[in-house]
Scaffold this motif. Sequence first.
Motif, short mmCIF file in Angstrom:
data_model
loop_
_atom_site.label_atom_id
_atom_site.label_comp_id
_atom_site.label_asym_id
_atom_site.label_seq_id
_atom_site.Cartn_x
_atom_site.Cartn_y
_atom_site.Cartn_z
N ASN A 35 12.44 47.96 -5.73
CA ASN A 35 13.50 47.75 -4.76
C ASN A 35 12.92 47.89 -3.35
O ASN A 35 12.30 48.89 -3.03
CB ASN A 35 14.59 48.81 -5.00
N LEU A 37 14.26 48.60 -0.58
CA LEU A 37 14.75 49.79 0.12
C LEU A 37 13.97 51.03 -0.30
O LEU A 37 13.68 51.89 0.53
CB LEU A 37 16.24 50.01 -0.15
N ASP A 38 13.63 51.13 -1.58
CA ASP A 38 12.85 52.27 -2.06
C ASP A 38 11.46 52.27 -1.45
O ASP A 38 10.93 53.32 -1.09
CB ASP A 38 12.77 52.28 -3.59
N LEU A 40 10.54 50.90 1.41
CA LEU A 40 10.65 51.25 2.83
C LEU A 40 10.98 52.73 3.00
O LEU A 40 10.45 53.38 3.90
CB LEU A 40 11.69 50.37 3.51
N ALA A 41 11.85 53.27 2.15
CA ALA A 41 12.19 54.69 2.24
C ALA A 41 10.95 55.54 2.02
O ALA A 41 10.77 56.57 2.69
CB ALA A 41 13.27 55.03 1.22
N GLN A 60 13.49 47.51 9.87
CA GLN A 60 13.22 46.85 8.59
C GLN A 60 14.16 47.39 7.51
O GLN A 60 14.70 46.63 6.72
CB GLN A 60 11.77 47.11 8.14
N TYR A 61 14.31 48.70 7.50
CA TYR A 61 15.17 49.35 6.51
C TYR A 61 16.62 48.89 6.68
O TYR A 61 17.30 48.57 5.71
CB TYR A 61 15.05 50.88 6.63
N ALA A 64 17.07 45.30 5.42
CA ALA A 64 17.10 45.28 3.95
C ALA A 64 18.40 45.88 3.43
O ALA A 64 18.98 45.39 2.46
CB ALA A 64 15.90 46.03 3.38
N TRP A 65 18.88 46.92 4.09
CA TRP A 65 20.14 47.59 3.70
C TRP A 65 21.31 46.63 3.85
O TRP A 65 22.19 46.55 2.99
CB TRP A 65 20.31 48.84 4.57
N ARG A 68 21.16 43.91 1.19
CA ARG A 68 21.58 44.47 -0.10
C ARG A 68 23.10 44.47 -0.22
O ARG A 68 23.64 44.44 -1.31
CB ARG A 68 21.02 45.89 -0.21
N SER A 158 14.83 61.65 1.74
CA SER A 158 15.25 60.25 1.80
C SER A 158 16.01 59.99 3.09
O SER A 158 16.75 60.85 3.56
CB SER A 158 16.16 59.93 0.61
N VAL A 161 21.73 56.67 6.03
CA VAL A 161 22.21 55.58 6.87
C VAL A 161 23.67 55.85 7.22
O VAL A 161 24.49 56.12 6.35
CB VAL A 161 22.10 54.22 6.13
#
Length: 168
Positions: A35, A37-38, A40-41, A60-61, A64-65, A68, A158, A161
């Motif tokens: 994923n 997001l994973d 990037l996290a 970037q996160y 992607a968020w 999603r 983590s 957001v």
Amino acid sequence: MDTTLSFSSEDRRRAPADPFDSPSVRAPRGEAAPNPLDVLAFRFADIDLTPRQLGALGEQYAAAWLERRGCTVLDRNWRSRYGELDIIAVTPEHIVLFVEVKTRRNARYGTPQEAVTAHKRLALRRAGVQWLLCPEHRMAHRGVRFDVIAITAPVGASPTVNHIREAF
């Protein structure tokens, strides 16, 4: 079959510029890719990120968020004489989003969203109008919205957001 990703402390310290360039995050043949997001996290764990790199990673996160959640990112880091628009996206309902992204490690200097001052909001509105007036950006849409995505990414935890819809 175990599909969890393992990363050494050295991997955490030296995260690649593109999260999919690292062989340690590629899925084996026949398995789904990790994923985004994973991935990037995971990169937020790098304690050597400069503030500029942390901000870029936050953008970037956030992109992607949003993707999603069904949004389509149209533009990123678009500049005008009024400033920069971090993310321009369109929702499935055809609403154009102008998203300001703020990323912080902690709340020592206030929450991320507190950094979007009245002066910044005015500049973002003006830049949004400029973006909409460009002939190549003309499209059918049902409205415009200015959102703030505030990301808090403490080292070793983590990222969280906080999506503030219709922030101004």
